[in-house]
Design an enzyme around this catalytic site. Structure first.
Site, PDB file in Angstrom:
ATOM      1  N   THR A 203       0.828  -1.207   0.000  1.00 30.31           N
ATOM      2  CA  THR A 203       0.000   0.000   0.000  1.00 30.31           C
ATOM      3  C   THR A 203       0.861   1.254   0.000  1.00 30.31           C
ATOM      4  OG1 THR A 203      -1.880  -1.041   1.115  1.00 30.31           O
ATOM      5  CG2 THR A 203      -1.863   1.348   1.026  1.00 30.31           C
TER       6      THR A 203
ATOM      7  N   TRP B 100       0.726  -9.861   3.202  1.00 24.73           N
ATOM      8  CA  TRP B 100       0.218  -9.182   1.999  1.00 24.73           C
ATOM      9  C   TRP B 100       0.913  -9.784   0.765  1.00 24.73           C
ATOM     10  CZ3 TRP B 100      -1.148  -7.139   6.410  1.00 24.73           C
ATOM     11  CH2 TRP B 100      -2.137  -6.152   6.492  1.00 24.73           C
TER      12      TRP B 100
ATOM     13  N   ASN C 285      -3.888 -11.267   2.603  1.00 20.30           N
ATOM     14  CA  ASN C 285      -4.710 -10.063   2.687  1.00 20.30           C
ATOM     15  C   ASN C 285      -5.480  -9.775   1.404  1.00 20.30           C
ATOM     16  OD1 ASN C 285      -5.372  -7.466   4.170  1.00 20.30           O
ATOM     17  ND2 ASN C 285      -4.537  -6.673   2.247  1.00 20.30           N
ATOM     18  N   GLU C 286      -6.815  -9.786   1.520  1.00 14.11           N
ATOM     19  CA  GLU C 286      -7.722  -9.362   0.454  1.00 14.11           C
ATOM     20  C   GLU C 286      -7.481 -10.084  -0.872  1.00 14.11           C
ATOM     21  OE1 GLU C 286      -7.501  -5.116   0.331  1.00 14.11           O
ATOM     22  OE2 GLU C 286      -8.407  -4.891   2.311  1.00 14.11           O
TER      23      GLU C 286
ATOM     24  N   GLU D 146     -10.333  -5.570   9.028  1.00 15.20           N
ATOM     25  CA  GLU D 146      -9.723  -4.317   8.589  1.00 15.20           C
ATOM     26  C   GLU D 146     -10.848  -3.348   8.266  1.00 15.20           C
ATOM     27  OE1 GLU D 146      -6.446  -4.390   5.766  1.00 15.20           O
ATOM     28  OE2 GLU D 146      -7.223  -2.551   4.843  1.00 15.20           O
TER      29      GLU D 146
ATOM     30  N   ARG E   2     -14.631   3.977   2.556  1.00 16.04           N
ATOM     31  CA  ARG E   2     -15.354   2.886   1.908  1.00 16.04           C
ATOM     32  C   ARG E   2     -16.087   2.087   2.975  1.00 16.04           C
ATOM     33  NH1 ARG E   2     -10.141   0.878   2.305  1.00 16.04           N
ATOM     34  NH2 ARG E   2      -9.420   1.971   0.456  1.00 16.04           N
TER      35      ARG E   2
END
Length: 584
Positions: free
Chosen positions: A28, A70, A116-117, A193, A315
């Site tokens: 990120t 990640w 992650n995601e 998160e 979001r």
């Protein structure tokens, strides 16, 4: 700063610290180093996460620790950008991080995530549980899938073995809502998160609203903010999206932002192990409340009346709603009838009933506990811009961290290095150490780059000694007015001065090296030290090699300001020394 974050009954008084398991890839706002850059390499002192967890534990020995990857180093994928093709290798890699935390830092990791995601893999989850148990880590629980509620909830409903090994269903940015399958699993549900919002008053309102309503609307009993503290260059993506701000290590300035105090409304007056009371937590004229108890007679009620305009998170999108000033009446039953709320001294409780006049955009905590305190420290030092004249020779024999201060790696990993083969002035250097593209989470660039300085810099002189290690096709650069980093690093523009092991040089306006402004021969070779100098003045640039002009009068048109940077042409070993930037 650490006290405001972690000390019990003070500031944010956090109950949980979730850290990234560094994977050498962009996650990120930069890269974090892996404990295993290569398959035969293990080092449990890289990066800052070990230090951060230990500092949190010093202040709160009971804090819950969570690890989540990640990115992964490239060797795990065996040549493919996927961590699940060899799930036994990936499980070994993650469990080694947990074992290293204990062996080298006496840290007990409580929970471990998957990826992650990104996608989850049943075989990997089962192998992870098996590997944990085999290493005596039965106490470590698994969170999945750190993405959306589905499809993990659906598969847990039809797969009893998967249901057994996943302890927590964690969703990201759920908008206070859950789904039927997640509820039907009867597992604990977490917003693993959330927040990710600029830490002004609106960001604090977002945080206040979701801390309550994640439980009221979605039965989530934990909400974890990304990110902990905004300690990265503000012009990187999601600048100031931390609970507080501490982005000037050169000055020591920090700001205790409003989300810290919002957090304390819950964390100072509850503890892990407390239970939410199953009440309808919606207020008649908007807003919400939650009630928690320790089962020993203590009771805490947190009320929020955040309006639509003052509580929008980054979001997901928030549908408009209305909150009005109101009088709310609460009825206590059972053992709570005789409770006295010490933190609201004017509150009159009569036969278990009390009323409050609630204004909008407020947070109220009523509690039987006497332990909470806001906490204060003397004012921090004054804010200052990054030094306009900055030098680093990297001459530190035993550095406290593996990275040099103020450098922010965006692709690749730049670490302190002891160059024992050099008898001269370059024994202690900074080395780029990632030689294989990691299993990426974001769009890492094809080049390694570390940025430094003030994003507002216009006129700069950058000097650095460079050492290309890869023969024939190796290369390095220094750069100024670099305008992008983080998840957008691949599109970085600026002015890049490259030299290559084949004896050529290039000047480009982009990190990818495709927009060539000038090129020619330099005489540079691998495995020899050279000094590069880049001058940016107004719309013109020039460059020198070993003190002699190499090129000049290049027009800068892509960017008007930005960071300084160093980097490599590819994922390759290369060294840097005696970095100096002077801005005017």
């Amino acid at each position: 700063i650490l006290d405001y974050l972690f000390m019990p009954n003070f500031g944010a008084s956090l109950h949980i610290l979730k850290v990234e398991i560094g994977g050498d890839g962009q996650s990120t706002d930069g890269t974090e180093p892996s404990h295993m850059h290569y398959e035969n390499d293990e080092n449990y002192f890289r990066g800052y996460e070990w230090w951060l967890m230990k500092e949190a534990k010093k202040r709160n020995p009971n804090i819950t620790l969570i690890g989540l990857p990640w990115a992964f180093p490239g060797w795990i994928g065996r040549g493919q950008n996927w961590p699940y093709n060899h799930p036994d290798v990936t499980a070994y890699y993650i469990v080694s991080w947990i074992l290293g935390a204990k062996q080298y830092h006496n840290l007990d990791i409580d929970y471990i995530g998957i990826w992650n995601e990104r996608s989850f893999n049943r075989k990997y989850i089962m192998l992870l549980r098996y590997t944990l148990d085999k290493q005596g880590l039965q106490r470590v629980r698994i969170i999945a899938s750190d993405n959306m509620w589905e499809p993990i909830s659906f598969f847990m409903m039809i797969d009893s073995e998967l249901h057994k090994v996943v302890n927590i269903i964690g969703a990201h940015y759920p908008g206070t809502k859950t789904v039927a399958n997640a509820l039907a699993t009867q597992k604990k549900l977490w917003a693993s998160e959330d927040y990710s919002t600029f830490n002004d008053e609106v960001g604090a309102g977002c945080w206040a609203r979701i801390l309550n309503q994640n439980y009221v609307n979605g039965n989530m009993t934990s909400t974890i903010a990304w990110n902990l503290v905004a300690s990265y260059y503000e012009d990187l993506p999601f600048g100031r999206n931390g609970l507080m701000t501490a982005q000037e290590p050169w000055s020591g300035y920090y700001a205790v932002e409003a989300p810290i105090w919002i957090t304390g409304h819950t964390t100072q007056f509850t503890h892990p192990g407390w239970h939410y009371l199953q009440v309808d937590g919606h207020l008649e004229d908007g807003g919400s409340y939650v009630a928690l108890t320790d089962g020993l007679g203590n009771l805490t009620i947190i009320i929020e009346t955040m309006t639509y305009c003052h509580s929008q998170c980054i979001r997901p999108p928030l549908f408009p709603f209305i909150v009005s000033p109101q009088k709310a009446t609460f009825y206590l039953k059972g053992s709570f009838v005789s409770k006295c709320f010490l933190c609201f001294l004017s509150l009159q409780v009569h036969e278990g009933m009390f009323s409050l006049n609630l204004d909008v955009d407020e947070v109220y905590t009523l509690t039987t506990l006497m332990t909470g305190r806001k906490g204060t420290y003397p004012d921090p030092p004054q804010s200052k811009p990054f030094p306009s004249n900055y030098k680093d020779d990297f001459n530190i024999r035993n550095p406290p961290f593996s990275e040099a201060p103020h450098f922010a790696d965006q692709t690749g990993v730049f670490e302190y290095f002891v160059n024992t083969s050099d008898p001269g002035d370059h024994i202690f250097t900074l080395r780029q150490v990632v030689v294989q593209r990691p299993i990426t989470w974001a769009s890492d660039a094809d080049q390694a780059i570390s940025i430094i300085g003030d994003f507002k810099w216009v006129n700069v002189t950058i000097t650095c000694d460079v050492y290309i290690e890869r023969p024939v096709n190796g290369g390095v650069f220094i750069a100024g007015r670099v305008n992008n980093g983080g998840i957008y690093v691949r599109r970085s523009k600026g002015l890049f001065f490259w030299v290559f092991a084949d004896g050529t040089y290039r000047v480009t306006s982009d990190l990818s090296g495709k927009e060539v402004l000038m090129k020619g021969m330099s005489g540079v070779r691998a495995r020899a030290w050279h000094t590069l100098t880049l001058n940016l003045r107004g719309s013109s640039a020039s460059g020198s090699l070993n003190g002699y002009p190499l090129w000049e009068n290049v027009t800068i048109s892509e960017t008007s300001h930005g960071w300084a940077a160093i980097g490599t042409h590819s994922f390759e070993f290369a060294q840097f020394d005696n970095f100096h930037v002077e801005a005017s």
